[in-house]
Structures are given as C-alpha cells and as structure tokens.
Design a protein around this motif. Structure first.
Motif, mmCIF file in Angstrom:
data_model
loop_
_atom_site.group_PDB
_atom_site.id
_atom_site.type_symbol
_atom_site.label_atom_id
_atom_site.label_comp_id
_atom_site.label_asym_id
_atom_site.label_seq_id
_atom_site.Cartn_x
_atom_site.Cartn_y
_atom_site.Cartn_z
ATOM 1 N N THR A 28 -6.567 5.113 10.097
ATOM 2 C CA THR A 28 -6.980 4.680 8.777
ATOM 3 C C THR A 28 -5.792 4.179 7.968
ATOM 4 O O THR A 28 -4.657 4.590 8.193
ATOM 5 C CB THR A 28 -7.646 5.846 8.024
ATOM 6 N N LEU A 29 -6.080 3.320 7.035
ATOM 7 C CA LEU A 29 -5.041 2.815 6.134
ATOM 8 C C LEU A 29 -5.105 3.509 4.773
ATOM 9 O O LEU A 29 -4.474 3.056 3.820
ATOM 10 C CB LEU A 29 -5.201 1.305 5.963
ATOM 11 N N SER A 30 -5.860 4.602 4.677
ATOM 12 C CA SER A 30 -6.132 5.211 3.380
ATOM 13 C C SER A 30 -4.885 5.765 2.701
ATOM 14 O O SER A 30 -4.873 5.934 1.492
ATOM 15 C CB SER A 30 -7.165 6.322 3.527
ATOM 16 N N ARG A 31 -3.836 6.072 3.457
ATOM 17 C CA ARG A 31 -2.642 6.671 2.865
ATOM 18 C C ARG A 31 -1.576 5.637 2.533
ATOM 19 O O ARG A 31 -0.437 5.999 2.235
ATOM 20 C CB ARG A 31 -2.069 7.713 3.813
ATOM 21 N N TYR A 32 -1.942 4.365 2.570
ATOM 22 C CA TYR A 32 -0.959 3.329 2.341
ATOM 23 C C TYR A 32 -1.364 2.411 1.202
ATOM 24 O O TYR A 32 -2.529 2.045 1.073
ATOM 25 C CB TYR A 32 -0.788 2.479 3.602
ATOM 26 N N ALA A 33 -0.382 2.035 0.405
ATOM 27 C CA ALA A 33 -0.563 0.878 -0.452
ATOM 28 C C ALA A 33 -0.490 -0.347 0.443
ATOM 29 O O ALA A 33 0.267 -0.363 1.416
ATOM 30 C CB ALA A 33 0.529 0.828 -1.517
ATOM 31 N N MET A 34 -1.295 -1.361 0.124
ATOM 32 C CA MET A 34 -1.392 -2.516 1.006
ATOM 33 C C MET A 34 -1.167 -3.800 0.236
ATOM 34 O O MET A 34 -1.467 -3.878 -0.970
ATOM 35 C CB MET A 34 -2.784 -2.561 1.655
ATOM 36 N N GLY A 35 -0.678 -4.784 0.949
ATOM 37 C CA GLY A 35 -0.448 -6.072 0.303
ATOM 38 C C GLY A 35 -0.640 -7.229 1.260
ATOM 39 O O GLY A 35 -0.620 -7.053 2.482
ATOM 40 N N ALA A 50 -1.976 -7.364 -3.915
ATOM 41 C CA ALA A 50 -1.675 -6.005 -3.493
ATOM 42 C C ALA A 50 -2.650 -5.028 -4.120
ATOM 43 O O ALA A 50 -3.192 -5.276 -5.204
ATOM 44 C CB ALA A 50 -0.238 -5.620 -3.862
ATOM 45 N N VAL A 51 -2.845 -3.909 -3.429
ATOM 46 C CA VAL A 51 -3.693 -2.839 -3.924
ATOM 47 C C VAL A 51 -2.979 -1.515 -3.676
ATOM 48 O O VAL A 51 -2.369 -1.316 -2.630
ATOM 49 C CB VAL A 51 -5.080 -2.869 -3.237
ATOM 50 N N SER A 52 -3.026 -0.623 -4.662
ATOM 51 C CA SER A 52 -2.396 0.682 -4.510
ATOM 52 C C SER A 52 -3.158 1.513 -3.476
ATOM 53 O O SER A 52 -4.279 1.185 -3.114
ATOM 54 C CB SER A 52 -2.348 1.419 -5.851
ATOM 55 N N TRP A 53 -2.559 2.616 -3.052
ATOM 56 C CA TRP A 53 -3.193 3.404 -2.002
ATOM 57 C C TRP A 53 -4.533 3.965 -2.450
ATOM 58 O O TRP A 53 -5.465 4.110 -1.668
ATOM 59 C CB TRP A 53 -2.279 4.531 -1.538
ATOM 60 N N SER A 54 -4.665 4.241 -3.747
ATOM 61 C CA SER A 54 -5.917 4.789 -4.267
ATOM 62 C C SER A 54 -6.949 3.708 -4.543
ATOM 63 O O SER A 54 -8.126 4.000 -4.728
ATOM 64 C CB SER A 54 -5.644 5.560 -5.549
ATOM 65 N N GLY A 55 -6.478 2.459 -4.594
ATOM 66 C CA GLY A 55 -7.378 1.374 -4.964
ATOM 67 C C GLY A 55 -7.492 1.167 -6.459
ATOM 68 O O GLY A 55 -8.154 0.240 -6.917
ATOM 69 N N GLY A 56 -6.823 2.011 -7.233
ATOM 70 C CA GLY A 56 -6.954 1.937 -8.675
ATOM 71 C C GLY A 56 -6.123 0.860 -9.341
ATOM 72 O O GLY A 56 -6.320 0.553 -10.510
ATOM 73 N N SER A 57 -5.198 0.289 -8.607
ATOM 74 C CA SER A 57 -4.330 -0.753 -9.149
ATOM 75 C C SER A 57 -4.349 -1.944 -8.207
ATOM 76 O O SER A 57 -4.110 -1.796 -7.007
ATOM 77 C CB SER A 57 -2.904 -0.226 -9.294
ATOM 78 N N ILE A 58 -4.654 -3.094 -8.750
ATOM 79 C CA ILE A 58 -4.701 -4.342 -7.983
ATOM 80 C C ILE A 58 -3.966 -5.403 -8.784
ATOM 81 O O ILE A 58 -4.098 -5.457 -10.017
ATOM 82 C CB ILE A 58 -6.146 -4.790 -7.716
ATOM 83 N N ALA A 75 -14.142 3.279 4.185
ATOM 84 C CA ALA A 75 -13.448 4.188 5.091
ATOM 85 C C ALA A 75 -11.960 3.885 5.162
ATOM 86 O O ALA A 75 -11.226 4.590 5.862
ATOM 87 C CB ALA A 75 -14.046 4.092 6.485
ATOM 88 N N LYS A 76 -11.550 2.848 4.431
ATOM 89 C CA LYS A 76 -10.144 2.442 4.368
ATOM 90 C C LYS A 76 -9.537 2.228 5.740
ATOM 91 O O LYS A 76 -8.411 2.646 6.010
ATOM 92 C CB LYS A 76 -9.339 3.441 3.544
ATOM 93 N N ILE A 77 -10.325 1.600 6.589
ATOM 94 C CA ILE A 77 -9.768 1.270 7.880
ATOM 95 C C ILE A 77 -9.444 -0.202 7.981
ATOM 96 O O ILE A 77 -8.960 -0.653 9.006
ATOM 97 C CB ILE A 77 -10.724 1.672 9.030
#
Length: 126
Positions: A28-35, A50-58, A75-77
């Motif tokens: 899963t990618l749930s523990r990562y901030a992604m860009g 980019a999106v923060s790991w929680s999804g709360g910041s884009i 599922a943040k995969i």
C-alpha cells in the motif's frame, strides 16, 4: 524499498484527456506522501501535483491548476493524475514519487521524495 510503476501515458491530441496511474507492487501507498513530476526534453524535472499522506493537503503547479486532479484510491494502493484540456506543452515524461516523511502538507520539492518510478511518456499533439 518501494518500487513505483506508472502507467496510462500515450499520445493524445490537444484538448484531450489522460489518466495516469501509479502503483507499488505488493504494498500500500497509505504511509507515503505522493507526488507527480514531469520532465520535458532539454528541461529540468518540474513539480506537477502532490498529495499529503493523509490526503488532507493537495497542491498543484500553476501550469496545470484547473486542468489536473491528483487522487488516491480508498485502499491507497494507487495514485492517479487526471489531466484534462491537454496542451502540447504538457508533453513530457511523467513520474510519480513517494515521500516517507509523513508530512502533513503536500510536498512540492523533488528533493524531498525518497522513491521514484521509471516514468510514463505523455505526448500531446497540436
């Protein structure tokens, strides 16, 4: 070690749309901030979204704001980048990246990311 794989690139006419996907094999990618970043021929790699790991910041680059949407599935995969109203200047190799730092804000600097995919080519014809 996280191995990221992008897909969804291709050739599209100006004004068209593409949806890029990024996954990590077997985890899963749930523990990562992604860009998402991109690099055009002869240019430096640049930030796209980019999106923060929680999804709360884009956050988005000004060049794609209003035309791009970054998202991750429940599922943040997987990570996605929906690009609409594509322009020839969007032509580039697009890379997804993962950041382990659990930042509460979306990360825009490429230097902060720990893992990178191999990229997927997007070509927009005029």
């Amino acid at each position: 070690q996280v191995q990221l794989v992008e897909s969804g690139g291709g050739l599209v006419q100006a004004g068209g749309s593409l949806r890029l996907s990024c996954g990590a094999s077997g985890r899963t990618l749930s523990r990562y901030a992604m860009g998402w970043f991109r690099q055009a021929p002869g240019k430096e790699r640049e930030f796209v979204a980019a999106v923060s790991w929680s999804g709360g910041s884009i956050t988005y680059a000004d060049s794609v704001k209003g035309r791009a949407t970054i998202s991750r599935d429940n599922a943040k995969i997987a990570l996605y980048l929906q690009m609409n109203s594509l322009k020839p200047e969007d032509t580039a190799v697009y890379y997804c990246a993962a950041d382990e730092a659990l930042s509460v804000v979306a990360v825009t600097s490429a230097n902060e990311y720990d893992y990178w995919g191999q990229g997927t080519q997007v070509t927009v014809s005029s």
